[in-house]
Design a protein around this motif. Structure first.
Motif, PDB file in Angstrom:
ATOM      1  N   CYS A 263       0.836  -1.201   0.000  1.00 22.28           N
ATOM      2  CA  CYS A 263       0.000   0.000   0.000  1.00 22.28           C
ATOM      3  C   CYS A 263       0.873   1.254   0.000  1.00 22.28           C
ATOM      4  O   CYS A 263       1.407   1.657   1.046  1.00 22.28           O
TER       5      CYS A 263
ATOM      6  N   ASP B 260      -0.310   4.165  -0.584  1.00 24.59           N
ATOM      7  CA  ASP B 260      -1.158   5.202  -0.002  1.00 24.59           C
ATOM      8  C   ASP B 260      -2.171   4.505   0.902  1.00 24.59           C
ATOM      9  O   ASP B 260      -2.902   3.624   0.449  1.00 24.59           O
TER      10      ASP B 260
ATOM     11  N   LEU C  63      -5.763   4.047  -0.399  1.00 23.93           N
ATOM     12  CA  LEU C  63      -5.994   3.376  -1.678  1.00 23.93           C
ATOM     13  C   LEU C  63      -5.957   1.863  -1.505  1.00 23.93           C
ATOM     14  O   LEU C  63      -5.399   1.348  -0.521  1.00 23.93           O
TER      15      LEU C  63
ATOM     16  N   ARG D  96     -13.122   2.311  -6.576  1.00 23.25           N
ATOM     17  CA  ARG D  96     -12.959   3.593  -5.887  1.00 23.25           C
ATOM     18  C   ARG D  96     -13.214   4.796  -6.796  1.00 23.25           C
ATOM     19  O   ARG D  96     -13.493   5.896  -6.315  1.00 23.25           O
TER      20      ARG D  96
ATOM     21  N   HIS E 271     -12.312   6.272   0.360  1.00 24.14           N
ATOM     22  CA  HIS E 271     -11.907   5.612   1.605  1.00 24.14           C
ATOM     23  C   HIS E 271     -12.945   5.796   2.707  1.00 24.14           C
ATOM     24  O   HIS E 271     -12.867   5.137   3.746  1.00 24.14           O
TER      25      HIS E 271
END
Length: 388
Positions: free
Chosen positions: A269, A271, A274, A315, A322
């Protein structure tokens, strides 16, 4: 003595007048008959009438014709005349611009209708949510157990990949369900073709589930309450940690109702907001709000039948992702990992059917990522921006 005579004279005179009128009428009719047979065809166009009289007659004739056509419009069925005023409504759906907005019905549903009675009385109970399973008959008892977890507020829709539908009538609920059958097709193939956003627009949430899910710890009504409470437009139930778990994000947590992020393996990951650490659910049991599904449907490729890669792109359809994507922990399921649809594949080059399916999945993943990347590049090159 003079009065009776005058009365008699007057009566006699009226009698003579009536007789003359009858005789004159008869003679006129005889005369007209002989004139008619003497001139069998007379062209009225050769009769010279004053132009003012012609205009008056023409106006009166057309006025009468318009009055008749208003009562009995000729273009209701024949289409041979164009008496309806021209209509063009650019805000109507594409293809319906020539219709008055009051007659346009841009959306539909899966409500069952009767063949008789008042149409307004057809639907006594309108389900609020749609649940779809892509099924084979071998999993009928598992699906029966799953369907019983959904109340009458949920419309059940079964996609049959093995072509067997009538056998499901052993279950009473099956007689009220919608059945669509095309052999050897996956749920994303079905979803793209039968779950257009305008077809499912009446449903607040759409469940697109696999057939091999254990639901002993799941309650659909409670699930809906939680996704509304936590503002989830895209969600899934938590997965039992010891069965078929791939990602930490979808692992059930026993200390909360919902979670929206997680920690993954080092380096996975870049970020924390994300995928796969946030803004992520898997494709086995996703649940979409009406608004989110309208976006997701357009992202599904026609040849992306297994859906690999779609989960990482969901997303893009909600903002902030998120916060709007999450896992419901307190209503959880078990992934039983039964490769029933995988066995519907075709053995090739010495490979078992499921091996060919797995290879297809990997190909789809690479294909979808390439298409998404190229679409991004084309868009931002045109608009002079870079994606954040």
């Amino acid at each position: 003595m003079g009065t009776p005579h005058r009365r008699f004279s007057g009566a006699f005179k009226r009698s003579n007048d009536s007789a003359r009128l009858v005789i004159t009428t008869i003679m006129g009719m005889v005369f007209g008959y002989f004139v008619g047979i003497s001139f069998p065809s007379v062209s009225l166009t050769k009769i010279n009438l004053p132009s003012s009289l012609i205009s008056t007659l023409d106006y009166a004739f057309n006025d009468d014709r318009r009055a008749i056509e208003r009562r009995y419009p000729k273009n209701l069925g024949s289409g041979s005349t164009h008496l309806t005023p021209k209509i063009y409504v650019p805000t109507n759906p594409r293809g319906a611009e020539t219709l008055p907005p009051g007659i346009v019905v841009p959306e539909t549903d899966f409500y069952l209708r009767r063949l008789w009675g008042e149409p307004s009385e057809d639907v006594t109970k309108k389900p609020k949510y749609l649940v779809t399973f892509t099924v084979g008959l071998d999993q009928k008892y598992n699906i029966d157990a799953a369907v019983k977890k959904f109340s009458e507020d949920f419309q059940i829709l079964l996609f049959h990949y093995d072509g067997r539908t009538t056998e499901w009538d052993q279950f009473e609920w099956s007689k009220r369900a919608i059945h669509i059958s095309v052999r050897k097709q996956t749920k994303w193939w079905y979803a793209k073709r039968f779950l257009h956003p305008d077809v499912v627009a009446v449903y607040d949430y759409i469940f697109i589930w696999d057939e091999d899910l254990g639901v002993s710890h799941f309650n659909a009504d409670r699930y809906i309450q939680l996704v509304k409470k936590h503002g989830l437009d895209i969600s899934q139930p938590g997965l039992e940690p010891n069965n078929g778990l791939t990602w930490q994000m979808t692992k059930r947590r026993g200390d909360r109702e919902v979670h929206k992020d997680t920690e993954e393996k080092p380096g996975w990951c870049g970020d924390p907001h994300l995928p796969p650490c946030a803004a992520f659910v898997e494709i086995m049991a996703p649940v979409f709000s009406r608004e989110a599904w309208r976006c997701v449907w357009h992202m599904i490729q026609n040849d992306l039948v297994h859906g690999w890669g779609l989960d990482f792109a969901l997303r893009r359809c909600v903002e902030p992702a998120h916060e709007k994507i999450g896992v419901v922990d307190s209503q959880w399921i078990v992934h039983q990992v039964i490769p029933s649809l995988g066995n519907q594949g075709q053995p090739e080059n010495g490979k078992a059917p499921w091996e060919g399916v797995r290879e297809r999945c990997r190909n789809e993943w690479a294909m979808f990522q390439d298409r998404l990347s190229n679409a991004d590049k084309a868009y931002f090159a045109q608009h002079g921006k870079t994606r954040g």
